[in-house]
Design a protein around this motif. Structure first.
Motif, mmCIF file in Angstrom:
data_model
loop_
_atom_site.group_PDB
_atom_site.id
_atom_site.type_symbol
_atom_site.label_atom_id
_atom_site.label_comp_id
_atom_site.label_asym_id
_atom_site.label_seq_id
_atom_site.Cartn_x
_atom_site.Cartn_y
_atom_site.Cartn_z
ATOM 1 N N THR A 177 0.719 -1.098 0.073
ATOM 2 C CA THR A 177 0.088 -0.130 0.044
ATOM 3 C C THR A 177 0.832 1.164 -0.017
ATOM 4 O O THR A 177 0.585 2.479 -0.509
ATOM 5 N N ILE A 178 1.907 1.256 0.489
ATOM 6 C CA ILE A 178 2.860 2.484 0.521
ATOM 7 C C ILE A 178 3.313 2.698 -0.777
ATOM 8 O O ILE A 178 3.309 3.856 -1.221
ATOM 9 N N ASP A 179 3.770 1.815 -1.574
ATOM 10 C CA ASP A 179 4.272 1.864 -2.978
ATOM 11 C C ASP A 179 3.145 1.106 -3.830
ATOM 12 O O ASP A 179 3.384 -0.051 -3.972
ATOM 13 N N LEU A 180 2.208 1.591 -4.364
ATOM 14 C CA LEU A 180 1.199 0.832 -5.109
ATOM 15 C C LEU A 180 1.508 0.392 -6.262
ATOM 16 O O LEU A 180 1.140 -0.692 -6.809
ATOM 17 N N ARG A 181 2.559 0.903 -6.967
ATOM 18 C CA ARG A 181 3.486 0.428 -8.170
ATOM 19 C C ARG A 181 2.249 0.211 -9.392
ATOM 20 O O ARG A 181 2.237 -0.551 -10.231
ATOM 21 N N GLY A 182 1.347 1.038 -9.311
ATOM 22 C CA GLY A 182 0.163 1.050 -10.311
ATOM 23 C C GLY A 182 -0.877 -0.100 -10.350
ATOM 24 O O GLY A 182 -1.671 -0.353 -11.175
ATOM 25 N N ARG A 183 -0.948 -0.718 -9.029
ATOM 26 C CA ARG A 183 -1.802 -1.679 -8.832
ATOM 27 C C ARG A 183 -2.933 -1.236 -7.735
ATOM 28 O O ARG A 183 -2.550 -0.657 -6.893
ATOM 29 N N ARG A 184 -3.947 -2.093 -7.518
ATOM 30 C CA ARG A 184 -4.927 -2.208 -6.540
ATOM 31 C C ARG A 184 -4.196 -3.086 -5.232
ATOM 32 O O ARG A 184 -3.653 -4.305 -5.493
ATOM 33 N N PHE A 185 -4.360 -2.609 -4.177
ATOM 34 C CA PHE A 185 -3.533 -3.172 -3.044
ATOM 35 C C PHE A 185 -4.043 -4.598 -2.923
ATOM 36 O O PHE A 185 -3.326 -5.422 -2.898
ATOM 37 N N PRO A 186 -5.462 -5.147 -3.154
ATOM 38 C CA PRO A 186 -5.694 -6.523 -3.201
ATOM 39 C C PRO A 186 -5.268 -7.368 -4.351
ATOM 40 O O PRO A 186 -4.824 -8.513 -3.968
ATOM 41 N N ASP A 187 -4.916 -6.885 -5.192
ATOM 42 C CA ASP A 187 -4.406 -7.304 -6.427
ATOM 43 C C ASP A 187 -2.863 -7.651 -6.146
ATOM 44 O O ASP A 187 -2.202 -8.868 -6.422
ATOM 45 N N THR A 188 -2.240 -6.759 -5.351
ATOM 46 C CA THR A 188 -0.904 -7.066 -4.986
ATOM 47 C C THR A 188 -0.797 -8.086 -3.991
ATOM 48 O O THR A 188 -0.069 -9.108 -4.196
ATOM 49 N N ILE A 189 -1.720 -8.327 -3.176
ATOM 50 C CA ILE A 189 -1.774 -9.084 -1.966
ATOM 51 C C ILE A 189 -2.010 -10.598 -2.689
ATOM 52 O O ILE A 189 -1.364 -11.518 -2.484
ATOM 53 N N VAL A 190 -2.909 -10.613 -3.811
ATOM 54 C CA VAL A 190 -3.177 -11.906 -4.272
ATOM 55 C C VAL A 190 -1.847 -12.422 -5.019
ATOM 56 O O VAL A 190 -1.475 -13.757 -5.007
ATOM 57 N N TRP A 191 -1.326 -11.482 -5.577
ATOM 58 C CA TRP A 191 0.056 -11.790 -6.482
ATOM 59 C C TRP A 191 0.953 -12.382 -5.242
ATOM 60 O O TRP A 191 1.637 -13.356 -5.922
ATOM 61 N N LEU A 192 1.420 -11.812 -4.377
ATOM 62 C CA LEU A 192 2.145 -12.169 -3.196
ATOM 63 C C LEU A 192 1.700 -13.512 -2.803
ATOM 64 O O LEU A 192 2.702 -14.599 -2.607
ATOM 65 N N VAL A 193 0.630 -13.878 -2.545
ATOM 66 C CA VAL A 193 0.113 -15.147 -1.997
ATOM 67 C C VAL A 193 0.461 -16.233 -3.429
ATOM 68 O O VAL A 193 1.006 -17.380 -2.933
ATOM 69 N N ASP A 194 0.064 -15.712 -4.499
ATOM 70 C CA ASP A 194 0.512 -16.707 -5.639
ATOM 71 C C ASP A 194 1.872 -16.995 -5.807
ATOM 72 O O ASP A 194 2.467 -18.054 -6.009
ATOM 73 N N ARG A 195 2.888 -15.978 -5.504
ATOM 74 C CA ARG A 195 4.111 -16.125 -5.480
ATOM 75 C C ARG A 195 4.743 -17.062 -4.691
ATOM 76 O O ARG A 195 5.584 -17.712 -4.817
ATOM 77 N N PHE A 196 4.247 -16.840 -3.442
ATOM 78 C CA PHE A 196 4.713 -17.788 -2.169
ATOM 79 C C PHE A 196 4.396 -19.183 -2.198
ATOM 80 O O PHE A 196 5.047 -20.159 -2.211
#
Length: 275
Positions: A177-196
């Motif tokens: 959430t600090i650096d959104l990087r052009g993404r929505r917060f929940p999308d980044t969380i899903v991406w992190l879960v997928d990566r782990f």
């Protein structure tokens, strides 16, 4: 979507440094933090991205830029990784920051491996996403690129207060959430879960129920979703009495809500419309 050139460059660097990050053990966290700091620097400085991705610029010149910025403050492996990234070709200048972020997440995963908390972190990230699905206003505020990053971080800290999540989980969520990087917060969380999950060679399936499931129920869900998804499945069981009954199942961006609380909510809406 990244171009083929960027995807190939990213894949090559990740494969090259995976053994080195793994061998760092607990020291991989420093590399992860170094890389993410550099990502935020790149996100705020497009001329720097252009300088580091310019194919006409000598590699030694790009390396000097990195060395000057880091000035012996980063782990030597961080410097080596960034040098390698500048040696590659990128479809777009912003893709070098994406690749550095990928390497930061990889380093975090290897640090989690060293502590034996990889499943825990993936599960806690999934819990954060699941808990916020029914809070559209909160998700908007955490994803609002026009708001102050500190305000977004303070909001998330308040939401996580008392949840007793691992500091690694909290920091990754805060970064999202600090650096959104052009993404929505929940999308980044899903991406992190997928990566782990990818790192563990399995899929994380979060199941929310009103009461704890027994081992037989968990094993049955693993079997069912393992067949459905074609990969080993880890069941992240979340107990939330407010759902009243039934279960909510989530993996990746897919969410199926069959809880009693949600069914009652839909029933009330239909009755209100009918009345």
């Amino acid at each position: 979507m990244r171009g083929e050139t960027s995807l190939s460059s990213d894949k090559e660097t990740r494969a090259k440094y995976a053994p080195l990050l793994k061998s760092k053990g607990k020291d991989a966290l420093r590399v992860a933090m170094d890389l993410y700091t550099f990502v935020t620097l790149l996100d705020a400085n497009r001329p720097l991205e252009r300088a580091l991705t310019d194919p006409s610029r000598p590699a030694e010149d790009k390396w000097r830029v990195i060395d000057t910025i880091l000035a012996d403050k980063a782990d030597p492996l961080t410097v080596d990784i960034l040098h390698d990234l500048t040696d590659h070709q990128w479809s777009r200048v912003v893709h070098i920051a994406n690749a550095a972020e990928d390497m930061s997440v990889d380093a975090t995963a290897y640090y989690a491996d060293a502590l034996g908390i990889t499943n825990q972190v993936a599960g806690e990230l999934a819990e954060i996403h699941s808990a916020l699905l029914g809070m559209p206003l909160v998700l908007f505020r955490l994803s609002d690129e026009y708001s102050d990053s500190k305000a977004r971080a303070d909001l998330l800290r308040a939401l996580l207060d008392g949840q007793h999540m691992h500091p690694v989980t909290e920091q990754m969520a805060l970064n999202a959430t600090i650096d959104l990087r052009g993404r929505r917060f929940p999308d980044t969380i899903v991406w992190l879960v997928d990566r782990f999950s990818e790192h563990m060679d399995q899929i994380m399936v979060t199941v929310t129920t009103a009461v704890s499931m027994n081992d037989q129920q968990v094993n049955r869900l693993q079997e069912v979703y393992g067949r459905k998804l074609g990969k080993p499945v880890h069941i992240n069981s979340v107990v939330d009495p407010s759902v009243l009954g039934g279960m909510k199942v989530q993996y990746g961006s897919v969410s199926t809500d069959g809880t009693v609380a949600t069914q009652l909510k839909h029933l009330k809406r239909r009755m209100a419309v009918a009345g």
